[in-house]
Design an enzyme around this catalytic site. Structure first.
Site, PDB file in Angstrom:
ATOM      1  N   ARG A   1       0.793  -1.177  -0.038  1.00 43.36           N
ATOM      2  CA  ARG A   1      -0.015   0.023  -0.088  1.00 43.36           C
ATOM      3  C   ARG A   1       0.794   1.359  -0.066  1.00 43.36           C
ATOM      4  NH1 ARG A   1      -4.298  -1.833   4.373  1.00 43.36           N
ATOM      5  NH2 ARG A   1      -5.126  -3.501   3.253  1.00 43.36           N
TER       6      ARG A   1
ATOM      7  N   ARG B   1      -6.988  11.230  -5.635  1.00 45.12           N
ATOM      8  CA  ARG B   1      -8.275  10.383  -5.021  1.00 45.12           C
ATOM      9  C   ARG B   1      -9.126  11.464  -5.456  1.00 45.12           C
ATOM     10  NH1 ARG B   1     -12.370   8.513  -4.376  1.00 45.12           N
ATOM     11  NH2 ARG B   1     -12.974   6.812  -2.728  1.00 45.12           N
TER      12      ARG B   1
ATOM     13  N   TYR C   1     -14.917 -12.200   0.456  1.00 48.62           N
ATOM     14  CA  TYR C   1     -15.879 -11.142   0.420  1.00 48.62           C
ATOM     15  C   TYR C   1     -16.923 -11.393  -0.573  1.00 48.62           C
ATOM     16  CZ  TYR C   1     -11.981  -8.294   2.310  1.00 48.62           C
ATOM     17  OH  TYR C   1     -11.126  -7.629   3.025  1.00 48.62           O
TER      18      TYR C   1
ATOM     19  N   ARG D   1      -3.406   6.454   1.178  1.00 53.97           N
ATOM     20  CA  ARG D   1      -3.720   7.841   1.865  1.00 53.97           C
ATOM     21  C   ARG D   1      -2.832   8.376   2.808  1.00 53.97           C
ATOM     22  NH1 ARG D   1      -9.048   5.110   4.569  1.00 53.97           N
ATOM     23  NH2 ARG D   1      -7.645   3.101   4.579  1.00 53.97           N
TER      24      ARG D   1
ATOM     25  N   ASP E   1      -6.963  -3.097  -6.939  1.00 55.32           N
ATOM     26  CA  ASP E   1      -7.738  -3.655  -5.681  1.00 55.32           C
ATOM     27  C   ASP E   1      -7.769  -5.181  -5.914  1.00 55.32           C
ATOM     28  OD1 ASP E   1      -8.841  -2.591  -2.845  1.00 55.32           O
ATOM     29  OD2 ASP E   1     -10.115  -4.238  -3.808  1.00 55.32           O
TER      30      ASP E   1
END
Length: 335
Positions: A18, A31, A143, A22, A68
């Site tokens: 990552r 973003r 998921y 962020r 992702d």
């Protein structure tokens, strides 16, 4: 790439899971322009930009494609969406839904991601490795069954016990579709790929063999048969002692280690080949002595063998970019 071939380098190469994310102000700006998270993943202009941001800032030895793991179920029409504050959500799948699944159009659907890979390979310095990736079948399946993340993936575990044949079909279909996707990434310019099994740690011994090892081994064998030069890192987070035979059973060129893996055990695993990891991401948030000691311990225990320095999981949004600079400089012996 030399470490993935078994070489020991000093200082070791490094990148961070990552690393485009962020914690970087430039990421947050991009973003905001992109709109939705999936728009960021599927728009090559934006995806290339955020992938390159940490390379420009820190000069990491590898760039990892910004995407992702849930683009696979999105390509399989499971209505994936990312809601601020809630994380990923999708339409949960049942037995009948699994029976109707097919993966024929997945790679075509993900052409924008492959275009991002092509542009990245052109934009990156030759000495910077480009990593592609996907989620492991077990993690992606968790998921798809729950429709969202859960603390221990109980919905997927229960489904696997109640409907073993449907679950087996889902895992093998995901393995085959993910194989096609990774081969396409390699053909588009990825130098190596990583398979993320972020939820491997919730599985018991038999389930780990059936759900974490068998589908990934199927992927590895197929990728290597189609692209013998391919180099593959497998990261089974939380697998603990089951990592002892994970490399041999899956065929991975390197194994990723989370921060809970004891360094003495990591050194044993390194005798069989390259390892990647495994600094606690919270040390990067803390900075100072906690960060320095964590880095030094890993280099002391693993720095004389084939090591790719990394975190034991993804960097968090709370990480200070200056702490990352300290990390890079310390691993490279500059401080």
């Amino acid at each position: 790439m030399r470490v993935l071939d078994g070489k020991s380098l000093s200082p070791p190469p490094l990148w961070l899971m990552r690393q485009a994310g962020r914690y970087l102000p430039e990421y947050r700006e991009t973003r905001a322009k992109a709109g939705s998270f999936l728009d960021l993943c599927y728009t090559p202009d934006y995806a290339v930009e955020v992938t390159l941001q940490p390379i420009r800032r820190y000069g990491f030895d590898a760039a990892i494609l910004f995407s992702d793991i849930l683009v696979i179920p999105d390509a399989m029409k499971r209505n994936v969406r990312f809601t601020e504050g809630h994380g990923p959500e999708m339409d949960p799948i049942d037995e009948a839904g699994i029976a109707r699944l097919n993966g024929e159009e997945v790679v075509d659907y993900l052409r924008p991601v492959l275009e991002t890979v092509r542009r990245l390979r052109e934009a990156l310095p030759a000495e910077t490795t480009l990593l592609g990736f996907c989620g492991a079948p077990w993690t992606v399946a968790t998921y798809m069954i729950a429709g969202h993340g859960t603390p221990d993936q109980a919905p997927a575990r229960l489904f696997a016990y109640k409907y073993p044949h449907a679950f087996e079909r889902l895992l093998m279909l995901l393995a085959d579709v993910s194989t096609d996707y990774l081969v396409a990434q390699i053909d588009a310019g990825a130098d190596a790929v990583q398979i993320f099994d972020s939820w491997a740690g919730v599985l018991g011994e038999k389930e780990f063999e059936a759900f974490a090892i068998r589908p990934v081994a199927r992927m590895m064998a197929s990728i290597k048969s189609q692209r013998p030069h391919a180099r593959i890192i497998a990261f089974a987070k939380g697998a603990g002692y089951q990592l002892k035979t994970y490399r041999q059973k899956t065929g991975a060129d390197a194994i990723g280690l989370d921060w809970s893996v004891p360094l003495a055990f990591a050194a044993e695993l390194q005798k069989d080949g390259p390892v990647q990891g495994n600094l606690d991401p919270m040390r990067v948030v803390a900075g100072g002595r906690a960060l320095e000691e964590g880095i030094d311990d890993i280099l002391q225990h693993l720095g004389h063998g084939p090591l790719i320095f990394n975190l034991g999981h993804g960097i968090t949004p709370q990480a200070d970019p200056e702490h990352v600079r300290v990390l890079v400089d310390r691993v490279r012996g500059l401080t």
